[in-house]
Design an enzyme around this catalytic site. Structure first.
Site, PDB file in Angstrom:
ATOM      1  N   SER A   1       0.832  -1.204   0.000  1.00 26.30           N
ATOM      2  CA  SER A   1       0.000   0.000   0.000  1.00 26.30           C
ATOM      3  C   SER A   1       0.863   1.249   0.000  1.00 26.30           C
ATOM      4  O   SER A   1       1.974   1.253   0.559  1.00 26.30           O
ATOM      5  CB  SER A   1      -0.853  -0.019   1.278  1.00 26.30           C
ATOM      6  OG  SER A   1      -1.432   1.236   1.489  1.00 26.30           O
TER       7      SER A   1
ATOM      8  N   TYR B   1      -1.045  -0.394  10.627  1.00 25.98           N
ATOM      9  CA  TYR B   1      -1.357  -0.998   9.321  1.00 25.98           C
ATOM     10  C   TYR B   1      -0.176  -0.812   8.366  1.00 25.98           C
ATOM     11  O   TYR B   1       0.299  -1.760   7.733  1.00 25.98           O
ATOM     12  CB  TYR B   1      -2.632  -0.366   8.752  1.00 25.98           C
ATOM     13  CG  TYR B   1      -2.917  -0.744   7.311  1.00 25.98           C
ATOM     14  CD1 TYR B   1      -3.146  -2.073   6.953  1.00 25.98           C
ATOM     15  CD2 TYR B   1      -2.956   0.228   6.303  1.00 25.98           C
ATOM     16  CE1 TYR B   1      -3.403  -2.419   5.625  1.00 25.98           C
ATOM     17  CE2 TYR B   1      -3.212  -0.114   4.987  1.00 25.98           C
ATOM     18  CZ  TYR B   1      -3.431  -1.437   4.655  1.00 25.98           C
ATOM     19  OH  TYR B   1      -3.680  -1.778   3.347  1.00 25.98           O
TER      20      TYR B   1
ATOM     21  N   LYS C   1       2.493  -3.675   6.637  1.00 27.23           N
ATOM     22  CA  LYS C   1       2.795  -3.857   5.210  1.00 27.23           C
ATOM     23  C   LYS C   1       4.306  -3.758   4.961  1.00 27.23           C
ATOM     24  O   LYS C   1       4.877  -4.544   4.207  1.00 27.23           O
ATOM     25  CB  LYS C   1       2.058  -2.809   4.366  1.00 27.23           C
ATOM     26  CG  LYS C   1       0.553  -3.030   4.315  1.00 27.23           C
ATOM     27  CD  LYS C   1       0.200  -4.262   3.506  1.00 27.23           C
ATOM     28  CE  LYS C   1      -1.269  -4.565   3.505  1.00 27.23           C
ATOM     29  NZ  LYS C   1      -1.617  -5.844   2.884  1.00 27.23           N
TER      30      LYS C   1
HETATM   31  P1  NAD Z   1     -11.010  -6.628   1.501  1.00 33.57           P
HETATM   32  O1  NAD Z   1     -11.219  -6.575   2.974  1.00 33.57           O
HETATM   33  O2  NAD Z   1     -12.171  -6.381   0.616  1.00 33.57           O
HETATM   34  O3  NAD Z   1     -10.372  -8.035   1.092  1.00 33.57           O
HETATM   35  C1  NAD Z   1      -9.539  -8.778   1.961  1.00 33.57           C
HETATM   36  C2  NAD Z   1     -10.095 -10.194   1.998  1.00 33.57           C
HETATM   37  O4  NAD Z   1      -9.253 -10.973   2.850  1.00 33.57           O
HETATM   38  C3  NAD Z   1     -11.512 -10.255   2.574  1.00 33.57           C
HETATM   39  O5  NAD Z   1     -12.317 -11.046   1.708  1.00 33.57           O
HETATM   40  C4  NAD Z   1     -11.336 -10.905   3.938  1.00 33.57           C
HETATM   41  O6  NAD Z   1     -12.466 -11.699   4.277  1.00 33.57           O
HETATM   42  C5  NAD Z   1     -10.086 -11.730   3.731  1.00 33.57           C
HETATM   43  N1  NAD Z   1      -9.280 -11.958   4.935  1.00 33.57           N
HETATM   44  C6  NAD Z   1      -8.903 -11.058   5.872  1.00 33.57           C
HETATM   45  N2  NAD Z   1      -8.115 -11.645   6.793  1.00 33.57           N
HETATM   46  C7  NAD Z   1      -7.977 -12.941   6.407  1.00 33.57           C
HETATM   47  C8  NAD Z   1      -7.293 -14.054   6.944  1.00 33.57           C
HETATM   48  N3  NAD Z   1      -6.585 -13.966   8.077  1.00 33.57           N
HETATM   49  N4  NAD Z   1      -7.367 -15.238   6.290  1.00 33.57           N
HETATM   50  C9  NAD Z   1      -8.127 -15.365   5.151  1.00 33.57           C
HETATM   51  N5  NAD Z   1      -8.805 -14.353   4.610  1.00 33.57           N
HETATM   52  C10 NAD Z   1      -8.725 -13.144   5.225  1.00 33.57           C
HETATM   53  O7  NAD Z   1      -9.809  -5.627   1.173  1.00 33.57           O
HETATM   54  P2  NAD Z   1      -9.242  -5.152  -0.228  1.00 33.57           P
HETATM   55  O8  NAD Z   1      -9.517  -3.710  -0.348  1.00 33.57           O
HETATM   56  O9  NAD Z   1      -9.649  -6.072  -1.294  1.00 33.57           O
HETATM   57  O10 NAD Z   1      -7.681  -5.295   0.060  1.00 33.57           O
HETATM   58  C11 NAD Z   1      -6.934  -6.416  -0.382  1.00 33.57           C
HETATM   59  C12 NAD Z   1      -5.479  -6.204   0.014  1.00 33.57           C
HETATM   60  O11 NAD Z   1      -5.017  -4.989  -0.559  1.00 33.57           O
HETATM   61  C13 NAD Z   1      -5.276  -6.091   1.522  1.00 33.57           C
HETATM   62  O12 NAD Z   1      -4.080  -6.769   1.846  1.00 33.57           O
HETATM   63  C14 NAD Z   1      -5.127  -4.596   1.732  1.00 33.57           C
HETATM   64  O13 NAD Z   1      -4.335  -4.318   2.859  1.00 33.57           O
HETATM   65  C15 NAD Z   1      -4.442  -4.172   0.439  1.00 33.57           C
HETATM   66  N6  NAD Z   1      -4.685  -2.752   0.104  1.00 33.57           N
HETATM   67  C16 NAD Z   1      -5.963  -2.276   0.004  1.00 33.57           C
HETATM   68  C17 NAD Z   1      -6.166  -0.920  -0.287  1.00 33.57           C
HETATM   69  C18 NAD Z   1      -7.553  -0.341  -0.370  1.00 33.57           C
HETATM   70  O14 NAD Z   1      -7.702   0.874  -0.230  1.00 33.57           O
HETATM   71  N7  NAD Z   1      -8.592  -1.139  -0.598  1.00 33.57           N
HETATM   72  C19 NAD Z   1      -5.072  -0.066  -0.500  1.00 33.57           C
HETATM   73  C20 NAD Z   1      -3.800  -0.598  -0.422  1.00 33.57           C
HETATM   74  C21 NAD Z   1      -3.608  -1.948  -0.118  1.00 33.57           C
HETATM   75  N1  UFG Z   2     -12.347  11.960   3.057  1.00 36.59           N
HETATM   76  C1  UFG Z   2     -13.370  12.831   3.370  1.00 36.59           C
HETATM   77  N2  UFG Z   2     -14.528  12.303   3.865  1.00 36.59           N
HETATM   78  C2  UFG Z   2     -14.716  10.971   4.059  1.00 36.59           C
HETATM   79  C3  UFG Z   2     -13.650  10.085   3.727  1.00 36.59           C
HETATM   80  C4  UFG Z   2     -12.480  10.618   3.236  1.00 36.59           C
HETATM   81  O1  UFG Z   2     -13.225  14.030   3.221  1.00 36.59           O
HETATM   82  O2  UFG Z   2     -15.787  10.558   4.526  1.00 36.59           O
HETATM   83  C5  UFG Z   2     -11.112  12.491   2.462  1.00 36.59           C
HETATM   84  C6  UFG Z   2      -9.861  12.213   3.254  1.00 36.59           C
HETATM   85  O3  UFG Z   2      -9.649  13.195   4.229  1.00 36.59           O
HETATM   86  C7  UFG Z   2      -8.798  12.195   2.142  1.00 36.59           C
HETATM   87  C8  UFG Z   2      -9.545  11.644   0.936  1.00 36.59           C
HETATM   88  O4  UFG Z   2     -10.933  11.861   1.213  1.00 36.59           O
HETATM   89  O5  UFG Z   2      -8.397  13.507   1.848  1.00 36.59           O
HETATM   90  C9  UFG Z   2      -9.324  10.155   0.697  1.00 36.59           C
HETATM   91  O6  UFG Z   2      -9.609   9.434   1.893  1.00 36.59           O
HETATM   92  P1  UFG Z   2      -9.809   7.854   1.894  1.00 36.59           P
HETATM   93  O7  UFG Z   2     -10.177   7.471   3.290  1.00 36.59           O
HETATM   94  O8  UFG Z   2     -10.713   7.444   0.800  1.00 36.59           O
HETATM   95  O9  UFG Z   2      -8.361   7.308   1.498  1.00 36.59           O
HETATM   96  P2  UFG Z   2      -6.949   7.498   2.223  1.00 36.59           P
HETATM   97  O10 UFG Z   2      -6.030   8.140   1.228  1.00 36.59           O
HETATM   98  O11 UFG Z   2      -7.079   8.131   3.532  1.00 36.59           O
HETATM   99  O12 UFG Z   2      -6.486   5.990   2.501  1.00 36.59           O
HETATM  100  C10 UFG Z   2      -6.670   4.914   1.577  1.00 36.59           C
HETATM  101  C11 UFG Z   2      -6.814   3.624   2.374  1.00 36.59           C
HETATM  102  C12 UFG Z   2      -5.522   3.303   3.074  1.00 36.59           C
HETATM  103  C13 UFG Z   2      -4.421   3.251   2.058  1.00 36.59           C
HETATM  104  C14 UFG Z   2      -4.339   4.539   1.271  1.00 36.59           C
HETATM  105  C15 UFG Z   2      -3.309   4.443   0.181  1.00 36.59           C
HETATM  106  O13 UFG Z   2      -7.853   3.752   3.332  1.00 36.59           O
HETATM  107  O14 UFG Z   2      -5.626   2.053   3.663  1.00 36.59           O
HETATM  108  O15 UFG Z   2      -5.599   4.817   0.682  1.00 36.59           O
HETATM  109  O16 UFG Z   2      -3.504   3.282  -0.555  1.00 36.59           O
HETATM  110  F1  UFG Z   2      -3.241   3.083   2.699  1.00 36.59           F
END
Ligand code: NAD
Ligand code: UFG
Length: 343
Positions: free
Chosen positions: A125, A150, A154
């Site tokens: 991430s 978090y 990572k």
């Molecule tokens: P998500 O929660 O939709 O998907 C994660 C999946 O993993 C879920 O289906 C959950 O049930 C499963 N899971 C969680 N813990 C588990 C475990 N211990 N064993 C088996 N299954 C498990 O999240 P996502 O947005 O699809 O994210 C996927 C990956 O990408 C994660 O590792 C997350 O940290 C990373 N990531 C997500 C974002 C984002 O903003 N969505 C940004 C950067 C990185």
């Molecule tokens: N924001 C609002 N109102 C809301 C939610 C968000 O104003 O209800 C704003 C935040 O302050 C920020 C922007 O919208 O300026 C984006 O916020 P998000 O929560 O959508 O995303 P972030 O950049 O904070 O974080 C996300 C994931 C993290 C990840 C990161 C980079 O939540 O886990 O992107 O991948 F690490």
């Protein structure tokens, strides 16, 4: 036909990547404990692709479950999505983050070694860049530490994977640092439906547009950005999913440890996102300015050139597609995969 184990394949990014992998001719085994997803996603994936992936409900921390999977199926490569991802929760409950994200990855790598599988794609991430203000963020912009458990979880896994690759030349490891994944599959059948109040901007705005919530809370309008609101590099989840396919291709030809940002290289402000949703949904979306959210940066966007040069991958879907696809998913599935859930 190559077989991929997709951990967390029922989740948001995992399900979209699963679709791309199945459509590219891979066979897939999904391991997910359904802690943040629904098994209904597998029915939807069958509707989109015509294929039913093999599904194992279990935990990535469970060595026995993993050993069974690798003994039953000939796995060529693993894409490891399983993990927990809420920044705020990681501050309240760090053990949950180190257990699921760090210990889970450790157990997975250990069993992969035991079973002679050495190809891995890992979901990292942009959060690993901490509060670096080195925009645009390059893969080597790690001049500050992550600012929450978090992010630490990572970065710890990245370090472990880099050490593993150095220890044994059979490893091929791709670490993908995602920026802000948003949007949904164009079919409207799969998308993101966070449990409870969404933390992230896109699902929150779309829930306001569909009438589930009264207004968007805009966290801060006094940032040093063009309109005072936070700027992020939103990336369509289907572009992101295709980045995984390109990484798989790369690993088929290269051994070692590789790291790529997956972002578009351009940022949008909170107000620009709200405006785009209003245009697409034809709904006047109410919003109110609130104080800044603790821990938020003014702006964050990627330098995506490394992935472009080395993988031949570029994000191609623009903000309008991200919003259009999110809106289609939201209107067709106002309660996500669960028709009985309250809003
Ligand atoms: P998500 O929660 O939709 O998907 C994660 C999946 O993993 C879920 O289906 C959950 O049930 C499963 N899971 C969680 N813990 C588990 C475990 N211990 N064993 C088996 N299954 C498990 O999240 P996502 O947005 O699809 O994210 C996927 C990956 O990408 C994660 O590792 C997350 O940290 C990373 N990531 C997500 C974002 C984002 O903003 N969505 C940004 C950067 C990185
Ligand atoms: N924001 C609002 N109102 C809301 C939610 C968000 O104003 O209800 C704003 C935040 O302050 C920020 C922007 O919208 O300026 C984006 O916020 P998000 O929560 O959508 O995303 P972030 O950049 O904070 O974080 C996300 C994931 C993290 C990840 C990161 C980079 O939540 O886990 O992107 O991948 F690490």
């Amino acid at each position: 036909m190559k077989t991929i184990l997709i951990t967390g394949g029922a989740g948001y990014i995992g399900s979209h990547t699963l679709v791309e992998c199945l459509q590219a001719g891979y066979q897939a085994v999904v391991l997910d404990n359904l802690s943040n997803s629904s098994s209904e996603v597998l029915n939807r994936i069958r509707c989109i692709t015509g294929v039913s992936p093999i599904f194992v409900q279990g935990d990535v921390c469970d060595a026995e479950v993993l050993t069974n999977i690798f003994s039953t199926y000939t796995i060529d490569v693993v894409i490891h999505f399983a993990g927990v991802k809420a920044v705020g929760e990681s501050v309240q409950d760090p053990i949950k983050y180190y257990k699921n994200n760090v210990a889970g990855s450790l157990v997975l790598c250990q069993i992969m070694c035991n079973m002679n599988v050495f190809k891995l794609v890992f979901s990292s991430s942009a959060t690993v860049y901490g509060d670096s203000r080195d925009m645009p963020l390059r893969e080597d912009s790690l001049n500050t530490s992550p600012i929450n458990p978090y992010g630490h979880s990572k970065l710890m896994v990245e370090q472990m994977l880099s050490d593993l690759a150095k220890s044994d030349p059979r490893w091929s490891i791709a670490v993908l640092r995602y920026f802000n994944p948003v949007g949904a599959h164009a079919s409207g059948l799969i998308g993101e439906h966070p449990k409870g109040v969404p933390n992230n901007l896109f699902p929150y705005v779309s829930q306001v547009a569909v009438g589930l919530r009264p207004f968007v809370c805009v966290f801060g309008n006094d940032y040093p950005t063009a309109d005072g609101t936070g700027v992020r590099d939103y990336i369509h989840v289907v572009d992101l999913a295709q980045g995984h396919l390109m990484a798989l291709n790369y690993l088929n030809a290269h051994n070692g440890y590789f790291l790529w940002n997956l972002g578009t290289g351009r940022g949008y402000s909170v107000l620009e996102v709200i405006k785009a949703f209003s245009t697409v949904s034809q709904v006047d979306i109410a919003y109110e300015f609130l104080p800044r959210r603790p821990g938020d940066l003014a702006e964050c966007w990627s330098a995506p050139q490394k992935a472009s040069l080395e993988l031949g991958w570029n994000a191609s879907l623009d903000l309008n597609s991200m919003v259009t696809d999110s809106w289609r998913w939201q209107t067709l599935n106002p309660h996500g995969y669960d028709v009985e859930e309250e809003g």
